[in-house]
Design a protein around this motif. Sequence first.
Motif, PDB file in Angstrom:
ATOM      1  N   GLN A 153      16.380   4.313  -3.461  1.00  0.00           N
ATOM      2  CA  GLN A 153      16.160   3.721  -2.341  1.00  0.00           C
ATOM      3  C   GLN A 153      14.587   3.635  -1.986  1.00  0.00           C
ATOM      4  OE1 GLN A 153      18.660   5.607   0.868  1.00  0.00           O
ATOM      5  NE2 GLN A 153      19.417   6.834  -0.955  1.00  0.00           N
ATOM      6  N   ARG A 174      11.411   4.351   0.808  1.00  0.00           N
ATOM      7  CA  ARG A 174      11.275   4.660   2.259  1.00  0.00           C
ATOM      8  C   ARG A 174       9.900   4.243   2.621  1.00  0.00           C
ATOM      9  NH1 ARG A 174      13.802   8.837   5.417  1.00  0.00           N
ATOM     10  NH2 ARG A 174      12.284   9.793   6.671  1.00  0.00           N
ATOM     11  N   GLN A 184      14.478   3.153   5.637  1.00  0.00           N
ATOM     12  CA  GLN A 184      14.903   3.247   4.163  1.00  0.00           C
ATOM     13  C   GLN A 184      16.046   2.471   3.892  1.00  0.00           C
ATOM     14  OE1 GLN A 184      15.119   7.614   3.391  1.00  0.00           O
ATOM     15  NE2 GLN A 184      16.765   7.248   2.081  1.00  0.00           N
TER      16      GLN A 184
END
Length: 411
Positions: A388, A390, A397
């Motif tokens: 992910q 962010r 995110q």
Amino acid sequence: MASKFQAPRGTSDALPADAHARARVEGAAAAICARAGYEPIATPIFEDTELFERGVGRSTDIVRKEMFTFEDKGGRSVTLRPEGTAPICRAYLEHGMQKLAQPVKLFYAGPFFRHERPQAGRYRQFHQIGVEAIGTDSPLADAEVIGLLSDLLAELGVPGVELRLGSLGSPESRRDYLEELKDHLRANEGELSKEVRERIEINPLRAFDADDEGTRGVMRGAPTIVESLEGEDAEHFGEVRALLDAAGISYEIDPTLVRGLDYYTRTIFSFVCEGLGAQSEVGGGGRYDGLIEQLGGPPTPAIGWAAGIERILLALGEEEAGAGRDAFLAAADDEQRPRALALAGELRNAGLSAEVDLAGRGLKGQLKHADRIGARRVVILDADGGAQLRDMESGEQRPVDPANVLEELGE
Ligand code: AMP
């Protein structure tokens, strides 16, 4: 527990904020000088003691009191360099640079050492940037090197800078002038400080620097070198002034300007910043037309300056913040740490700045740490092999393909 060791008196550690700031000053100076064709040079940190005795001058404070001199294991007397010009002239002669196209234009940066009484702006190890233009007596060179320091201080944003300009004339006219000055000092001997009185014969010019009222009163009526310039010296100084005027560089003629090194002839200058207090000079220099001959070479006129990096930073009154990081690679669990490190390596090779946790923090701790070091984005490597991205500014995110992280960060 604090260590009992401290940095030696008059020295200091450049912690990252300071080291960043120093690097910025050095980088700006190197770039400005490179654009004008001044090539980098680096000479050793120590030299034969005699180089400075002959070059800087035995009567100067630097040689009499301030050198870090020691005997090496071979019984030679060596000295940590107190200044850069004599070593560069030594290198110029040693490497036959007089055979190159003249003038040879050089830029240097590095540490210098003087055993002075430490105070704000005055240290025993300090750092200078400097230039030398060796092999020309043209006033154009004087105006060019002065312009380089003026441009550097302007580009860095040093506030309240003033340029003081003077001329010491040639050695002959200087000799005549010094006799005149000594006569004046002798005629008023009773009002001088003990130190000045004792040094009338050795170094009468230093009387201009004295701070006691008696000597200052005597010096107000003293003849000045600038007034006594004649012939080619006066002409040279006039041309330097005209060139500075044409370049829009403002200056004040300071007829009492002296510098603490013996080798100067003709033009001398000093950039001062009043906000700095007692140690107000950020940089200065001048012509040293006789130095190379003094060191055993052919007559070779030259000019240069040096500026103190610590003084410039004091005048700027600011510390540099770290540059932040492009990315932080966070591992969701311990198994993902090797992936994080490998990916950080890929990003670094692609030119991005990237860090990983080296202290065994959990995911939450890693995010906090990423924020503290100013990471703009965090890539979280998930336990399922996914990732992910962010954005630390917006807090957004979203899932990304771990194979595409570089492209995603490049957006
Ligand atoms: P000088 O080599 O004496 O002509 O000095 C050139 C510049 O170096 C000065 O303008 C100062 O900025 C810097 N400088 C000289 N001596 C020191 C010192 N002891 N500590 C810090 N900076 C210095």
